[in-house]
Design a protein around this motif. Structure first.
Motif, mmCIF file in Angstrom:
data_model
loop_
_atom_site.group_PDB
_atom_site.id
_atom_site.type_symbol
_atom_site.label_atom_id
_atom_site.label_comp_id
_atom_site.label_asym_id
_atom_site.label_seq_id
_atom_site.Cartn_x
_atom_site.Cartn_y
_atom_site.Cartn_z
ATOM 1 N N ARG A 92 0.925 -0.928 -0.303
ATOM 2 C CA ARG A 92 0.221 -0.096 0.173
ATOM 3 C C ARG A 92 0.862 1.056 0.061
ATOM 4 O O ARG A 92 0.449 2.074 -0.748
ATOM 5 N N PHE A 138 -7.182 1.030 -3.604
ATOM 6 C CA PHE A 138 -6.172 -0.260 -3.505
ATOM 7 C C PHE A 138 -7.209 -0.894 -2.343
ATOM 8 O O PHE A 138 -7.748 -2.542 -2.460
ATOM 9 N N ASP A 139 -8.104 0.244 -1.359
ATOM 10 C CA ASP A 139 -9.133 -0.616 -0.320
ATOM 11 C C ASP A 139 -10.031 -1.203 -1.460
ATOM 12 O O ASP A 139 -10.076 -2.851 -0.599
ATOM 13 N N GLU A 151 -2.444 -8.152 0.405
ATOM 14 C CA GLU A 151 -2.510 -7.248 0.797
ATOM 15 C C GLU A 151 -3.615 -6.702 -0.878
ATOM 16 O O GLU A 151 -4.400 -6.151 -0.197
ATOM 17 N N GLU A 211 -6.088 5.592 -3.496
ATOM 18 C CA GLU A 211 -6.322 4.173 -1.570
ATOM 19 C C GLU A 211 -7.983 3.646 -1.207
ATOM 20 O O GLU A 211 -7.929 2.641 -1.435
#
Length: 195
Positions: free
Chosen positions: A83, A188-189, A144, A185
């Protein structure tokens, strides 16, 4: 009998550097070969001997600019967290485009020819040795991220490149009030494993 002048790598490098300065301040359309030659104490014959044409000179400028973009990403200190690394790499790429809008626009939207386009370079880098791709693959391997590493890499690149292109196309003095951090973000989430 007079010997023909020799045009060396030093002159070539100086011409590319000066041409890059002109393009950064005035765009590719502001590059005059006669003025460029005069500024470096040479002739247009030297430019044509070394590069063949204005287009190939711009291609050399393009190669130098793309190397700068690669250097910016290669200089990012990686943490091992997919991340953090993906965010830092995308933000470094975007920031370079914000700081160098004319050069960015030349590489990805402009008149640079005599070689591959910026998008072709970007795609080749994604396939060969892309730091964002390595961070994505590491994120998939360590859990991840979930998904196809290539598709995820392209998705992160699309945000970084799209935002950079948007900023580079803004009129002088204009700005936007958002950062690319938030869309990165969110992506990524959305690709993180369910908790």
């Amino acid at each position: 009998m007079a010997r023909a002048p020799v045009y060396d790598d030093d002159l070539r490098d100086r011409l590319v550097s000066r041409a890059m300065d002109v393009v950064a301040s005035s765009g590719a359309e502001g590059l005059s070969l006669r003025a460029l030659a005069a500024s470096e104490g040479t002739t247009t014959t030297a430019i044509y001997t070394l590069f063949g044409s204005k287009e190939f000179l711009l291609g050399s400028v393009f190669e130098r600019i793309f190397a700068m973009i690669v250097d910016v990403q290669d200089s990012v200190a990686l943490t091992g967290s997919a991340r953090d690394d993906i965010l830092a790499l995308c933000l470094a790429y975007w920031q370079w485009g914000v700081d160098n809008p004319r050069l960015y626009a030349l590489v990805f939207h402009g008149a640079a020819s005599g070689g591959a386009t910026g998008v072709e370079h970007l795609m080749r880098r994604m396939r060969e040795d892309d730091p964002i791709g390595r961070a994505v693959r590491r994120g998939v391997e360590n859990g991840e991220l979930v998904g196809d590493p290539f598709v995820l890499t392209v998705s992160f690149w699309l945000i970084a490149h799209g935002a950079s292109s948007l900023w580079a196309s803004l009129p002088a003095g204009a700005s936007l009030t958002w950062s690319i951090r938030e869309p990165l973000e969110v992506l990524f989430d959305g690709c993180a494993p369910a908790r």
